[in-house]
Motif scaffolding. Sequence first.
Motif, mmCIF file in Angstrom:
data_model
loop_
_atom_site.group_PDB
_atom_site.id
_atom_site.type_symbol
_atom_site.label_atom_id
_atom_site.label_comp_id
_atom_site.label_asym_id
_atom_site.label_seq_id
_atom_site.Cartn_x
_atom_site.Cartn_y
_atom_site.Cartn_z
ATOM 1 N N VAL A 519 0.830 -1.206 0.000
ATOM 2 C CA VAL A 519 0.000 0.000 0.000
ATOM 3 C C VAL A 519 0.860 1.250 0.000
ATOM 4 N N SER A 520 0.219 2.362 -0.311
ATOM 5 C CA SER A 520 0.820 3.687 -0.137
ATOM 6 C C SER A 520 -0.210 4.579 0.532
ATOM 7 N N GLU A 521 0.242 5.547 1.320
ATOM 8 C CA GLU A 521 -0.683 6.350 2.116
ATOM 9 C C GLU A 521 -1.523 7.264 1.231
ATOM 10 N N ASP A 522 -2.778 7.408 1.640
ATOM 11 C CA ASP A 522 -3.733 8.245 0.927
ATOM 12 C C ASP A 522 -4.406 9.140 1.961
ATOM 13 N N HIS A 523 -5.195 10.114 1.498
ATOM 14 C CA HIS A 523 -5.809 11.047 2.446
ATOM 15 C C HIS A 523 -7.327 10.999 2.455
ATOM 16 N N SER A 524 -7.932 10.266 1.519
ATOM 17 C CA SER A 524 -9.383 10.128 1.546
ATOM 18 C C SER A 524 -9.775 9.038 2.541
ATOM 19 N N LYS A 525 -11.009 9.068 3.004
ATOM 20 C CA LYS A 525 -11.433 8.140 4.040
ATOM 21 C C LYS A 525 -11.599 6.729 3.491
ATOM 22 N N GLY A 526 -10.994 5.753 4.169
ATOM 23 C CA GLY A 526 -11.116 4.355 3.777
ATOM 24 C C GLY A 526 -12.049 3.605 4.702
ATOM 25 N N LYS A 527 -12.089 2.279 4.515
ATOM 26 C CA LYS A 527 -12.915 1.426 5.358
ATOM 27 C C LYS A 527 -12.282 0.059 5.448
ATOM 28 N N THR A 528 -12.357 -0.560 6.610
ATOM 29 C CA THR A 528 -11.792 -1.889 6.805
ATOM 30 C C THR A 528 -12.757 -2.726 7.622
ATOM 31 N N ARG A 529 -12.862 -4.008 7.257
ATOM 32 C CA ARG A 529 -13.708 -4.933 7.996
ATOM 33 C C ARG A 529 -12.881 -6.119 8.452
ATOM 34 N N TRP A 530 -13.241 -6.635 9.615
ATOM 35 C CA TRP A 530 -12.659 -7.875 10.110
ATOM 36 C C TRP A 530 -13.782 -8.865 10.373
ATOM 37 N N ALA A 531 -13.449 -10.145 10.251
ATOM 38 C CA ALA A 531 -14.450 -11.173 10.536
ATOM 39 C C ALA A 531 -14.804 -11.124 12.015
ATOM 40 N N SER A 532 -16.067 -10.993 12.325
ATOM 41 C CA SER A 532 -16.506 -10.966 13.724
ATOM 42 C C SER A 532 -18.001 -11.282 13.759
ATOM 43 N N GLU A 533 -18.477 -11.575 14.926
ATOM 44 C CA GLU A 533 -19.912 -11.809 15.087
ATOM 45 C C GLU A 533 -20.365 -11.115 16.359
ATOM 46 N N SER A 534 -21.613 -10.639 16.344
ATOM 47 C CA SER A 534 -22.130 -9.978 17.532
ATOM 48 C C SER A 534 -22.360 -11.019 18.611
ATOM 49 N N LEU A 535 -21.875 -10.721 19.800
ATOM 50 C CA LEU A 535 -21.985 -11.684 20.892
ATOM 51 C C LEU A 535 -23.341 -11.561 21.577
ATOM 52 N N PRO A 536 -23.858 -12.654 22.089
ATOM 53 C CA PRO A 536 -25.118 -12.571 22.829
ATOM 54 C C PRO A 536 -24.924 -11.790 24.117
ATOM 55 N N GLU A 537 -25.962 -11.091 24.516
ATOM 56 C CA GLU A 537 -25.919 -10.341 25.765
ATOM 57 C C GLU A 537 -26.414 -11.217 26.907
ATOM 58 N N SER A 538 -25.928 -10.931 28.092
ATOM 59 C CA SER A 538 -26.302 -11.738 29.252
ATOM 60 C C SER A 538 -27.745 -11.463 29.660
ATOM 61 N N PHE A 539 -28.310 -12.418 30.389
ATOM 62 C CA PHE A 539 -29.658 -12.267 30.923
ATOM 63 C C PHE A 539 -29.757 -10.997 31.755
ATOM 64 N N ASP A 540 -28.777 -10.762 32.636
ATOM 65 C CA ASP A 540 -28.829 -9.599 33.529
ATOM 66 C C ASP A 540 -28.790 -8.288 32.753
ATOM 67 N N LEU A 541 -27.962 -8.227 31.702
ATOM 68 C CA LEU A 541 -27.842 -6.991 30.938
ATOM 69 C C LEU A 541 -29.123 -6.703 30.160
ATOM 70 N N VAL A 542 -29.716 -7.734 29.565
ATOM 71 C CA VAL A 542 -30.941 -7.518 28.788
ATOM 72 C C VAL A 542 -32.094 -7.127 29.711
ATOM 73 N N ARG A 543 -32.160 -7.746 30.885
ATOM 74 C CA ARG A 543 -33.220 -7.369 31.833
ATOM 75 C C ARG A 543 -33.013 -5.927 32.331
ATOM 76 N N ALA A 544 -31.755 -5.536 32.499
ATOM 77 C CA ALA A 544 -31.480 -4.153 32.902
ATOM 78 C C ALA A 544 -31.901 -3.184 31.802
ATOM 79 N N ARG A 545 -31.739 -3.590 30.534
ATOM 80 C CA ARG A 545 -32.183 -2.729 29.433
ATOM 81 C C ARG A 545 -33.705 -2.583 29.455
ATOM 82 N N ARG A 546 -34.398 -3.672 29.782
ATOM 83 C CA ARG A 546 -35.850 -3.574 29.926
ATOM 84 C C ARG A 546 -36.218 -2.588 31.033
ATOM 85 N N ASP A 547 -35.472 -2.625 32.137
ATOM 86 C CA ASP A 547 -35.735 -1.698 33.235
ATOM 87 C C ASP A 547 -35.554 -0.247 32.793
ATOM 88 N N VAL A 548 -34.532 -0.018 31.966
ATOM 89 C CA VAL A 548 -34.312 1.340 31.444
ATOM 90 C C VAL A 548 -35.503 1.765 30.592
#
Length: 693
Positions: A519-548
């Motif tokens: 590569v060579s450096e550029d000045h316009s905005k780029g984008k990068t992705r990595w392999a990942s998956e959204s993790l499940p939230e815990s029971f306590d955290l989701v119940r706290a969101r309901r409380d909010v």
Amino acid sequence: MSDQHAAAQLSSGLQYHVVNTLGWSSLRPLQEAAISPVRADKDCLLIAPTAGGKTEAAVFPVLSRMIDEGWSGLSVVYVAPLKALLNNLLPRLEQYAGWLGRRVALWHGDVGDSARRAILSDPPEILLTTPESLEAMLVSRRIDHRLLFRDIRAVVADEIHAFAGSDRGWHLVAVLERLQRLANTPIQRIGLSATLGNPESVLQWFQGSNAARRASEVVSAGVPPADPVIALDYVGSVENAATVISALHPGEKRLVFCESRSSAEELAFALRQRGVTTFVSHSSLSLDQRRQSERAFAEAQNCVIVATSTLELGIDIGDLDRMIQLDSPRTVASFLQRLGRTGRRPGATRNALFLSTDEETLLSAAALLSLWGRGFVEEIEPPPHPRHITAQQVLALTLQEGRITRSAIKSWFSGSPVMAESDVILDYLIDEQFLARDGDWYFLGPRAEQEFGGRHFMELLSTFITGLDFAVREGTKEIGTVSALSLTSSVKQGIQPLLLGGRSWLVSDISWDRRVIQVSEDHSKGKTRWASESLPESFDLVRARRDVLLGANPPADLSRRAMNQLAKCRDEWALLVDREYSVVERRQNDSVLWSFAGLRAHETLSAALPATSVISTTNDAMHFCPDFDFQLLDEASVSGAVPRISPEAVDGLKFSQALPLAMAVTTLGERFADRAGASEVQKQKRIVLSKSG
């Protein structure tokens, strides 16, 4: 020192230097409290707030034992989850050991051959390493492991919570059992942590075979820090977050945590566009790039470092003025670690500013802060059924010893839970030619060579899943790595730049066989992705969101934008949340149970129902077929329910190829199960809304 009795238990030479070299008039509470149990040869878990002096709490009494009891040779192994943390600790521990004429050395993947040869020719008394490097030393043909490790007397595990909640923890305790087999005396185990909800059970897990034969003690001490200053703002986008950060606290040193490498890169680029001196640190940047950023940040003022969780664990990057959180961490324990990076100077106050970029992360941040305000900290539970680690340890031990018998395998691990199903797994390894058999002896077979034999079996010695990322280089300088997901047609053609290290890079050449991008450096905005998956939230955290959503406000200063956005969210969700009931929404194409129990609980309950009943699940809800009879949900048995896992998903379980496919799939399912949360969903009364479009 103020506590003369505690201080007197340290060796006289160490006590002298603590007073006269460090200039300490007293020890910190944990350091005082730990001296007696550590010197009494107990297995210990030492707990104190962040910056409570945990390293010294372990090392000072261990050094005192070393001197007073005449330990010689390599006596202490100090393991940590991150190489950067070990690098950071080295100068400090070298100073302490040097006072007493003892030496400390570092051994991990970034340490060169010459330094390793020096360690082997004249071993230090203390070795800093990772569990993976420790195992690599055990299996190396160039190292006489029996000679090197025979004098080990103590193992210190830093940030033990980072090990205990993952397979790296099972790997660590299994390797420690093998180390114990080589040592002339029983090895003392000392764990360090700042944030734990269940310290006694974590200590028992860490003890392994020691639990049946050795006294143990949880040592928790330290004055609770003053109440922090916490603020929550809604900014709506990463660009807006950059605008807020660039305008706030000029002249101060700010650490911004992001929940993904992609958002860290995007934020760093946006800050630099606004003229903010910005550094970046995450796991896909090269070692040189990370070190440059961390060193420059430690020495600079009026700057920002943008990081993922790589800077969460204890690494010293100098005095911080502000901790800023983009969106929300996944656990209260993680938040406490990050909060603890601030307020370390005398007179300074711990502080955190949350900047939410969308409604979902605003609710998550408010929920997490609500849990924190109630004093909640997650319990750390080692993942159940580490069968793949069983297979890995059998193969690694065979590699270490050259050949092994079935009875010897059991004796090497002293009844460790890691080996609970070793007989079945050993039979499979033999049947599939991972192991070859000659009478009572087992050797590594052709399948083990095929699957793990590359680079001297390095793939066998790491519990990490290593992706097939591409190295990004500017000339000969490596910047970091990116996933193949980032190589869109416009990127490959040099039209759209990549974003890495907070800078944009145009692709000039791709070597597909060597997996290298020039590569060579550029000045316009780029984008990068990595392999990942959204993790499940815990029971306590989701119940706290309901409380909010039901009106609970977190113990934080909410900006007007955050208050307005929360009010909007509450209006949108008003019909779907209730304090006493789970809401059933009968719709044209499905029936939705808004149970707010987390994805794991919902998938566990789904597994206990007929396969055609459930259409999909989320952290907040279960989607059933339109005419679903909820009496089935009440009658379902979740006691043995295992979430349904696709056979293709086993690629995410390291060493899964060394297990029968059905066993690997079951292992993943059992690890995803939340039967307690599923049971809570069943107990909740339900109220039904009328059908809507």
